[in-house]
Design an enzyme around this catalytic site. Structure first.
Site, PDB file in Angstrom:
ATOM      1  N   TYR A 161       0.839  -1.194   0.000  1.00 55.28           N
ATOM      2  CA  TYR A 161       0.000   0.000   0.000  1.00 55.28           C
ATOM      3  C   TYR A 161       0.872   1.242   0.000  1.00 55.28           C
ATOM      4  CZ  TYR A 161      -3.662   3.347   1.133  1.00 55.28           C
ATOM      5  OH  TYR A 161      -4.533   4.411   1.099  1.00 55.28           O
ATOM      6  N   ASP A 249       9.258   3.469   0.644  1.00 56.97           N
ATOM      7  CA  ASP A 249       8.089   4.099   1.267  1.00 56.97           C
ATOM      8  C   ASP A 249       8.080   3.747   2.752  1.00 56.97           C
ATOM      9  OD1 ASP A 249       5.668   4.895   2.227  1.00 56.97           O
ATOM     10  OD2 ASP A 249       4.458   3.937   0.660  1.00 56.97           O
ATOM     11  N   LYS A 277       2.730   9.501   8.681  1.00 60.67           N
ATOM     12  CA  LYS A 277       2.282   8.885   9.933  1.00 60.67           C
ATOM     13  C   LYS A 277       3.047   9.316  11.202  1.00 60.67           C
ATOM     14  CE  LYS A 277      -0.377   5.405   7.736  1.00 60.67           C
ATOM     15  NZ  LYS A 277      -0.215   4.498   6.626  1.00 60.67           N
TER      16      LYS A 277
HETATM   17  C1  PLP Z   1      -0.576   4.948   5.164  1.00 59.23           C
HETATM   18  C2  PLP Z   1       0.405   4.745   4.110  1.00 59.23           C
HETATM   19  C3  PLP Z   1       0.458   5.589   2.993  1.00 59.23           C
HETATM   20  C4  PLP Z   1      -0.521   6.717   2.780  1.00 59.23           C
HETATM   21  O1  PLP Z   1      -0.390   7.699   3.763  1.00 59.23           O
HETATM   22  P1  PLP Z   1      -1.642   8.691   4.037  1.00 59.23           P
HETATM   23  O2  PLP Z   1      -1.123   9.687   5.027  1.00 59.23           O
HETATM   24  O3  PLP Z   1      -2.746   7.822   4.562  1.00 59.23           O
HETATM   25  O4  PLP Z   1      -1.993   9.306   2.735  1.00 59.23           O
HETATM   26  C5  PLP Z   1       1.456   5.371   2.055  1.00 59.23           C
HETATM   27  N1  PLP Z   1       2.351   4.371   2.197  1.00 59.23           N
HETATM   28  C6  PLP Z   1       2.332   3.538   3.266  1.00 59.23           C
HETATM   29  C7  PLP Z   1       3.357   2.473   3.389  1.00 59.23           C
HETATM   30  C8  PLP Z   1       1.355   3.682   4.244  1.00 59.23           C
HETATM   31  O5  PLP Z   1       1.314   2.846   5.280  1.00 59.23           O
END
Ligand code: PLP
Length: 442
Positions: A161, A249, A277
């Site tokens: 994700y 990421d 986050k």
């Molecule tokens: C949550 C998440 C995202 C997206 O971040 P948002 O602040 O919800 O847009 C992207 N990459 C990873 C790995 C995530 O866990």
């Protein structure tokens, strides 16, 4: 009765209509003005069934719902609440900054302090940009990779994700979507997590057209999957050999699995790193960074555009500065490790004793309780996860004051302020939840 004295305290059949009366009533009303009653789909209980719980406040390791029920929280707001909810120092710093003006639309003094804190923590980053969410960070990183290399194709991993921009929703397994243009679909190709051969095959197949490889260093949306030894190092080597960028990421893993992030833990360097986050102490944040050579391609000096009215927002920067300053203390990561280890030791014991089909993957305080016969190593394996069993456990523990992510596949997160007693209570309640889920009764 065979049940131990302890479990007699547990609510085996809660009157949900009574316990969640305010949440249920509110849910019915909000659904008329907000689709599904939520601004982000996974907050609703669609995957686990039942009525969504609405919250009033959060403090430390606890959440409090509209009916006044208290929960030991393992969602951690999907990652941000690493120090628990509302750490005093973070709240104080944010309030102080808010009083001076929440947004200027002009440069201010908090951005550099925050940039220096992240750069000092992550060796692969020389320059950084702050945005408002993980999605924005990923979207901007992908554009930058395309601008820098002059190529379009992005290799990502099935089941990973990366937020909700077109490029990363284009052909994803769990989060598919209508409304993605064919062009975006064609420009994203999928490899298998933990499988270097699948990456090399795509690099050969799309030779000369690939801008970058994007990866979650620890996958957090198909159970928690740690990289097999050599996987991340292998991606680094492949990216170098084929002249493409490696985008790591760390939106979920950054400052969560280790100070800095998974790159520090696994000793691998990205070309571009994404954060979000946990970085902002609960304020909405995203960030992406890399070498000077790559980052200088951003406008106003370079040719790649990224902007934002609220980017580098003063209150967000204040929350981030306060959080990273507190996270510098190794005792925080020791507490995260100790409490998660305690939880897994306790759960592991009852699972082994009863031979339940449950896997317990984790890295630090990022963990998952995976209802599968065998360890899950990739997206294909994650399809074996028993969502029904998870839903039963989810509702049992919810009714007994524990809040898990309302999804069988998404990572749970513990905070540094969960107590030994809270973990003991959690082990007891969850064990009973497993018993209920796996009992043979109809
Ligand atoms: C949550 C998440 C995202 C997206 O971040 P948002 O602040 O919800 O847009 C992207 N990459 C990873 C790995 C995530 O866990």
């Amino acid at each position: 009765m065979a049940a131990s004295q302890k479990s007699c305290k547990l609510n085996l059949s809660v009157d949900k209509a009574k316990r969640y009366a305010q949440s249920i009533a509110y849910g019915k009303k909000i659904e008329t003005v907000i689709p599904g009653g939520v601004d982000s789909p996974f907050r609703a209980f669609h995957e686990v069934g039942g009525d969504t719980v609405f919250f009033d406040r959060a403090k430390g390791s606890r959440l409090y719902d509209l009916d006044g029920n208290s929960y030991i929280d393992y969602l951690g707001a999907w990652g941000p609440a690493i120090l628990g909810h509302c750490p005093d120092e973070v709240v104080r710093k944010c309030q102080e900054t808010l009083a001076k003006g929440p947004v200027f639309g002009a440069p201010h003094v908090y951005e550099m302090e925050m940039a220096e804190l992240v750069i000092a923590a992550v060796p692969s980053i020389e320059k950084i940009r702050f945005v408002n969410s993980g999605t924005e960070a990923v979207m901007s990183a992908i554009r930058l990779a395309r601008g820098f290399t002059g190529q379009e194709t992005i290799i990502m991993f099935e089941g990973c994700y990366h937020g909700h921009c077109d490029a990363t929703l284009a052909s994803n397994g769990h989060q598919s979507s209508s409304g993605i243009p064919d062009g975006a679909k064609a420009a994203t190709v999928l490899a298998k997590f933990n499988d270097l051969q699948s990456v090399e095959a795509l690099l050969n197949q799309h030779k000369g057209k690939v801008a970058g490889i994007i990866v979650e260093p620890v996958a957090g949306s198909m159970g928690v999957i740690t990289p097999v030894p050599g996987f991340l190092e292998g991606l680094r080597a492949l990216a170098d050999r084929f002249g493409v960028l490696l985008i790591i990421d760390e939106v979920l893993t950054g400052f969560r699995v280790a100070f800095g992030g998974a790159q520090n833990y696994y000793n691998v360097k990205a070309d571009i790193t994404c954060f979000g986050k946990a970085l902002g102490g609960g304020m909405p944040i995203g960030a992406y960074g890399g070498s000077k050579e790559i980052m200088n391609r951003l406008q106003p000096d370079g040719d790649v555009y990224q902007a934002g009215t609220f980017s580098g927002n003063p209150v967000t920067m204040a929350g981030g500065i306060a959080t990273l300053t507190l996270l510098k203390d190794p005792a925080v990561y020791q507490a995260l490790e100790d409490r998660t280890a305690q939880l897994f030791a306790g759960l592991g014991k009852v699972i082994a004793k009863n031979n339940w089909p449950i896997q317990l993957p984790r890295l630090g305080s990022m963990f998952s309780i995976v209802f599968a016969e065998k360890p899950v190593l990739n997206f294909q394996d994650s399809l074996t996860i028993d969502c029904k069993a998870f839903s039963k456990v989810f509702h049992f523990v919810l009714d007994n004051g524990i809040y898990l992510p309302p999804s069988a596949v998404d990572a749970a997160c513990l905070s540094s302020v969960h107590t030994i007693e809270e973990i003991e209570e959690t082990i007891e309640i969850m064990s009973e939840g497993f018993r209920v889920a796996f009992s043979k009764q109809p």
